[in-house]
Scaffold this active site. Structure first.
Site, PDB file in Angstrom:
ATOM      1  N   ARG A 149       4.145   6.209  -7.046  1.00  0.00           N
ATOM      2  CA  ARG A 149       3.630   7.569  -7.116  1.00  0.00           C
ATOM      3  C   ARG A 149       3.304   7.995  -5.686  1.00  0.00           C
ATOM      4  NH1 ARG A 149       0.713   4.637 -11.193  1.00  0.00           N
ATOM      5  NH2 ARG A 149       1.231   5.328 -13.306  1.00  0.00           N
ATOM      6  N   HIS A 243       8.244  12.282  -6.744  1.00  0.00           N
ATOM      7  CA  HIS A 243       8.327  11.630  -8.057  1.00  0.00           C
ATOM      8  C   HIS A 243       9.777  11.411  -8.493  1.00  0.00           C
ATOM      9  CE1 HIS A 243       5.102  10.317 -10.631  1.00  0.00           C
ATOM     10  NE2 HIS A 243       5.807  10.597 -11.708  1.00  0.00           N
ATOM     11  N   HIS A 269       2.877   1.711 -16.049  1.00  0.00           N
ATOM     12  CA  HIS A 269       2.654   2.498 -17.266  1.00  0.00           C
ATOM     13  C   HIS A 269       1.792   1.707 -18.242  1.00  0.00           C
ATOM     14  CE1 HIS A 269       6.554   5.049 -16.706  1.00  0.00           C
ATOM     15  NE2 HIS A 269       5.546   5.517 -16.018  1.00  0.00           N
TER      16      HIS A 269
END
Length: 297
Positions: A149, A243, A269
């Site tokens: 990120r 991204h 995640h």
């Protein structure tokens, strides 16, 4: 005395920061959602503890009037739910009026990705004769090599990089840490950049990898600008952001046969469902698979 909006929002921000360990960007997003509530109910003299389910339905109808985008509506509803859960936990309300609020249906939005050839074109567009050239090349290689990120990239520390083991330690959302493999190409470009970095007149953020010319860590906005400029120079017309390299990283791994759980771990995640979107991206890849393996193809 009933809790005021101002005090409720201030306490909510503290809760998100200290107890939920959210980033400042996430805290701002949630706060802005609740500020919309405050502006709507202030004129009606309704305090946070007095808001009912019907009040929230009225607010959402009012908000949807000027904001038709389902994703924007869903974003605001998420913030409202979090706020009233907080009030319930704090004992400011006995029942949560947001429990029955439903989010609008959102179709699957597939993220934009870059091909390997397009990534090569972006890297080729970097002018290595300029002081920032090697830094920008190391930034692109690191984004694509590790699937970071943008917030993780700008906060990457020199002591987080372990070239001998081929891993970087990443501090992601909620201050959760994970180990991500890093390729030799990215390591080489970081090493090339460090020689130039060490020649900066002043280094304020000593342990931060990527710095501006004043020796301070780069901002998120600066990373967006760097990528926008390079994309234009490379003649790529897609809407590209930092991204996009994360999406491309995940997509290329899965297309190459990588295990979904391994990709989930590398991306940081929490849910495998978030990672599964990358199995839906490359339609040509799916079609090739059908043509190769289906008996009726």
């Amino acid at each position: 005395m009933s809790l005021s909006w101002q005090r409720a929002i201030k306490d909510f921000r503290t809760y998100l920061r200290l107890e939920k360990s959210l980033s400042e960007n996430s805290i701002e997003a949630y706060s802005n959602d609740v500020l919309k509530l405050e502006s709507y109910f202030a004129s009606q003299d309704i305090m946070p503890a007095s808001v009912s389910y019907q009040d929230l339905k009225d607010f959402l109808l009012w908000f949807a009037d000027s904001n038709e985008n389902a994703r924007t509506q869903s974003r605001v509803i998420s913030g409202i739910r979090a706020f009233f859960r907080f009030l319930l936990i704090e004992g400011e309300i006995n029942e949560n009026p947001a429990t029955l609020i439903e989010s609008p249906r959102i179709g699957l939005k597939l993220p934009e990705i870059l091909s390997v050839e397009e990534i090569d074109r972006i890297i080729a567009a970097i002018d290595l004769s300029k002081p920032e050239g090697h830094r920008n090349k190391a930034i692109i290689e690191t984004l694509y090599s590790c699937g970071l990120r943008v917030s993780e990239l700008v906060n990457l520390r020199i002591t987080d990089i372990h070239p001998g083991e081929g891993f970087v330690k990443i501090t992601g959302k909620g201050n959760k840490q994970r180990l991500v493999p890093i390729g030799n190409k990215a390591l080489k470009e970081i090493e090339n950049y460090k020689h130039i970095r060490n020649r900066l007149p002043v280094i304020i953020d000593q342990n931060i990898v990527f710095l501006n010319r004043r020796g301070k860590r780069l901002t998120r906005a600066m990373i967006f600008t760097i990528i926008k400029d390079l994309t234009a120079k490379a003649g790529i017309r897609k809407t590209i952001s930092p991204h996009t390299f994360r999406h491309s990283f995940a997509t290329h791994l899965i297309e190459g046969g990588a295990d979904l759980r391994a990709v989930q771990e590398m991306l940081g995640h929490e849910s495998i469902l978030t990672t599964e979107i990358y199995t839906h991206i490359d339609r040509s890849f799916l079609r090739d698979t059908l043509l190769m393996f289906h008996p009726r193809a």
